[in-house]
Design a protein around this motif. Structure first.
Motif, PDB file in Angstrom:
ATOM      1  N   PRO A  62      -1.376   4.266  -1.674  1.00 26.83           N
ATOM      2  CA  PRO A  62      -1.727   5.155  -2.785  1.00 26.83           C
ATOM      3  C   PRO A  62      -0.827   5.100  -4.009  1.00 26.83           C
ATOM      4  O   PRO A  62      -1.195   5.604  -5.057  1.00 26.83           O
ATOM      5  CB  PRO A  62      -1.681   6.542  -2.146  1.00 26.83           C
ATOM      6  CG  PRO A  62      -0.705   6.396  -1.028  1.00 26.83           C
ATOM      7  CD  PRO A  62      -0.906   5.000  -0.510  1.00 26.83           C
ATOM      8  N   LEU A  63       0.328   4.481  -3.895  1.00 24.63           N
ATOM      9  CA  LEU A  63       1.230   4.413  -5.045  1.00 24.63           C
ATOM     10  C   LEU A  63       1.004   3.172  -5.901  1.00 24.63           C
ATOM     11  O   LEU A  63       1.576   3.051  -6.981  1.00 24.63           O
ATOM     12  CB  LEU A  63       2.686   4.435  -4.567  1.00 24.63           C
ATOM     13  CG  LEU A  63       3.121   5.729  -3.866  1.00 24.63           C
ATOM     14  CD1 LEU A  63       4.498   5.564  -3.245  1.00 24.63           C
ATOM     15  CD2 LEU A  63       3.090   6.897  -4.825  1.00 24.63           C
ATOM     16  N   ALA A  64       0.162   2.255  -5.433  1.00 24.60           N
ATOM     17  CA  ALA A  64       0.016   0.957  -6.089  1.00 24.60           C
ATOM     18  C   ALA A  64      -1.391   0.712  -6.620  1.00 24.60           C
ATOM     19  O   ALA A  64      -2.365   1.266  -6.132  1.00 24.60           O
ATOM     20  CB  ALA A  64       0.378  -0.155  -5.107  1.00 24.60           C
ATOM     21  N   VAL A  65      -1.454  -0.144  -7.625  1.00 23.84           N
ATOM     22  CA  VAL A  65      -2.707  -0.697  -8.116  1.00 23.84           C
ATOM     23  C   VAL A  65      -2.590  -2.212  -8.050  1.00 23.84           C
ATOM     24  O   VAL A  65      -1.483  -2.763  -8.002  1.00 23.84           O
ATOM     25  CB  VAL A  65      -3.033  -0.249  -9.559  1.00 23.84           C
ATOM     26  CG1 VAL A  65      -3.278   1.240  -9.626  1.00 23.84           C
ATOM     27  CG2 VAL A  65      -1.945  -0.662 -10.531  1.00 23.84           C
ATOM     28  N   GLN A  66      -3.736  -2.874  -8.043  1.00 21.62           N
ATOM     29  CA  GLN A  66      -3.761  -4.336  -8.008  1.00 21.62           C
ATOM     30  C   GLN A  66      -4.638  -4.854  -9.138  1.00 21.62           C
ATOM     31  O   GLN A  66      -5.670  -4.253  -9.447  1.00 21.62           O
ATOM     32  CB  GLN A  66      -4.349  -4.849  -6.699  1.00 21.62           C
ATOM     33  CG  GLN A  66      -3.594  -4.469  -5.479  1.00 21.62           C
ATOM     34  CD  GLN A  66      -4.265  -5.018  -4.220  1.00 21.62           C
ATOM     35  OE1 GLN A  66      -5.042  -5.967  -4.261  1.00 21.62           O
ATOM     36  NE2 GLN A  66      -3.954  -4.406  -3.095  1.00 21.62           N
ATOM     37  N   ILE A  67      -4.235  -5.960  -9.719  1.00 25.65           N
ATOM     38  CA  ILE A  67      -5.063  -6.671 -10.684  1.00 25.65           C
ATOM     39  C   ILE A  67      -5.144  -8.117 -10.205  1.00 25.65           C
ATOM     40  O   ILE A  67      -4.120  -8.776 -10.037  1.00 25.65           O
ATOM     41  CB  ILE A  67      -4.483  -6.614 -12.110  1.00 25.65           C
ATOM     42  CG1 ILE A  67      -4.384  -5.164 -12.584  1.00 25.65           C
ATOM     43  CG2 ILE A  67      -5.347  -7.431 -13.064  1.00 25.65           C
ATOM     44  CD1 ILE A  67      -3.777  -5.004 -13.961  1.00 25.65           C
TER      45      ILE A  67
END
Length: 137
Positions: free
Chosen positions: A34-39
């Motif tokens: 939940p603390l991360a995003v991905q591209i």
């Protein structure tokens, strides 16, 4: 089952010559992390012809929409009213990528609907995370 969001969008890779090259990218968010995003960038955008995924803090993306943010490998800042620039550093070099701010804001809004700001820690299972980190299940 954890919520996973995917949002295809377009980005513009800024070449060293100052040219813009349109790229299809995928923004991802998972309640399991939940603390991360991905591209994820397509293989056509990398030097070695492989798809590239960058993972960084969701809060960094949020902060970078309104003011310069980041240190280390990822830097984000607003570029006028409608765009946001993401700068990625690796041992192979540096890449500048522009996004429409509205696409990033829409993605963040969806991620906060899945896991509200401040609620990230309640979604983390410390024992499970440590087990995976140390080679367990």
């Amino acid at each position: 089952m954890a919520v996973t969001l995917q949002q295809p969008t377009r980005a513009r890779l800024i070449t060293p010559e100052g040219q813009e090259r349109n790229l299809p990218v995928v923004l991802r968010y998972s309640a399991e992390d939940p603390l991360a995003v991905q591209i994820t960038f397509p293989s056509s955008a990398s030097l070695d012809g492989a798809e590239v995924t960058w993972i960084f803090a969701r809060q960094l993306l949020e902060d970078g929409l309104s003011a310069p943010a980041g240190s280390g490998d990822v830097h984000i800042w607003p570029c006028g009213r409608a765009r946001t620039v993401l700068e990625f550093h690796s041992y192979q070099g540096m890449a500048l990528v522009q996004f429409d701010k509205i696409a990033l804001r829409r993605f963040l809004t969806r991620s906060y609907a899945a896991v509200p700001a401040g609620g990230e820690e309640t979604g983390l299972d410390l024992d499970q995370g440590l087990s995976r980190l140390l080679g367990g299940v």
